[in-house]
Design a protein around this motif. Structure first.
Motif, PDB file in Angstrom:
ATOM      1  N   VAL A 129       7.304   7.024   0.741  1.00 44.71           N
ATOM      2  CA  VAL A 129       6.662   7.433  -0.509  1.00 44.71           C
ATOM      3  C   VAL A 129       7.220   6.517  -1.607  1.00 44.71           C
TER       4      VAL A 129
ATOM      5  N   ASN B 199       1.443   1.105  -3.255  1.00 44.80           N
ATOM      6  CA  ASN B 199       1.150   1.683  -1.951  1.00 44.80           C
ATOM      7  C   ASN B 199       0.008   0.925  -1.256  1.00 44.80           C
TER       8      ASN B 199
ATOM      9  N   GLU C 185       0.622   3.985  -6.780  1.00 43.24           N
ATOM     10  CA  GLU C 185      -0.540   3.872  -5.907  1.00 43.24           C
ATOM     11  C   GLU C 185      -0.948   2.412  -5.731  1.00 43.24           C
TER      12      GLU C 185
ATOM     13  N   ASP D 159       5.255   2.506   9.312  1.00 43.07           N
ATOM     14  CA  ASP D 159       5.493   3.747   8.576  1.00 43.07           C
ATOM     15  C   ASP D 159       5.880   3.369   7.154  1.00 43.07           C
ATOM     16  N   LEU D 160       5.186   3.926   6.193  1.00 44.89           N
ATOM     17  CA  LEU D 160       5.440   3.589   4.799  1.00 44.89           C
ATOM     18  C   LEU D 160       6.134   4.745   4.102  1.00 44.89           C
TER      19      LEU D 160
END
Lengths: 128, 152
Positions: free
Chosen positions: B115, B94, B91, B112-113
């Motif tokens: 996971v 991210n 996280e 666009d990321l």
């Protein structure tokens, strides 16, 4: 008024943070449901009465955007407000999300105050 | 790496670590970091759209429970912090990725990321990352940390 809330994110950590932040923000939560992707989110929505959804965008199996699009095409689910919680900061993306039916967008990291403000705006708008 | 770009990335990373994990990330000289930090892990994700590339974050493995404890408001020795450590690291990566991309590209482009994933990092992998021209070194609450932003 207590809301039944669904949190959809593939990260357990993020789900726990949203749960904690809702509490810190003083948002009254009736039942908190959790789902790890958009597909699980749709299943939870169909099985339970849910007043508000928090959803991530990027998830395996089904993304938050796909989930919102499916909700928009469902007679009952299209009335449930969705707040996207994401790391992305693109104004273009935010407009795309709102066009798809998303009620609001919160960018991570966020404070309890911001979360409360957005929930009040979304749920206040819903109740007119 | 261009110094201005490096400073922007470093600032975005430090800001995220402070706001999300309540830990202070200070830029460091690579020579200050060990060639072998012991057990280490690598969090990695890809981005595409306006730009394509990867973001990687290498930390000592024992830092993960600390990150999780801080993010979740737990005691560091709480079992939950131990099990949630890798997820908390993902996280942090991210949120860092989103912040770096907005800082460098502005708030109009769409990305666009992927996971994020977390992998065990062997000493050779840590050294390769540290020696890379695209990486930056930090100390985060006395832990050695390496961040690499690669734009294709």
């Amino acid at each position: 008024m207590a809301y039944n809330i669904l949190v959809v994110d593939d990260s357990e950590t993020v789900r726990a943070v949203i749960k904690k932040t809702l509490s810190l923000a003083g948002v009254e939560v009736g039942t908190l449901y959790q789902a790890g992707n958009g597909q699980e989110g749709l299943e939870a929505l169909k099985a339970n009465w849910i007043d508000l959804v928090f959803a991530d965008i990027n998830m395996p199996v089904m993304t938050g955007i796909e989930m919102v699009e499916r909700m928009a095409s469902d007679g009952m689910l299209k009335t449930v407000p969705v707040i996207i919680v994401s790391t992305e900061g693109s104004a273009t993306r935010i407009e795309q999300l709102k066009s798809a039916g998303v009620s609001a967008y919160i960018r991570k990291p966020f404070t309890p105050e911001l979360l409360r403000k957005v929930v009040d705006e979304v749920m206040g708008a819903r109740h007119g | 790496m261009d110094s201005e770009r490096g400073e922007k990335i470093a600032r975005a990373f430090s800001d995220v670590f402070e706001k999300l994990a309540f830990m202070f990330a200070e830029p460091a000289e690579k020579a200050e970091l060990p060639d072998d930090p012991g057990d280490a892990v690598l969090a990695r994700m890809r981005f595409s759209g306006h730009w394509r590339g990867t973001l990687e974050l290498a930390v000592p493995a024992d830092m993960c429970p600390e990150i999780a404890a801080n993010v979740l408001g737990l005691e560091p020795d709480d079992e939950t912090a131990e099990t949630r450590g890798p997820d908390a690291l993902k996280e942090v990566l991210n949120v860092t990725c989103g912040s770096i991309l907005t800082t460098l590209a502005g708030d109009q482009p769409v990305f666009d990321l992927s996971v994020p994933e977390v992998l065990t990092l062997e000493p050779e992998g840590w050294k390769e990352l540290l020696d890379s021209e695209e990486s930056l070194a930090f100390t985060v609450d006395e832990h050695a940390v390496v961040l690499r932003f690669r734009q294709q």
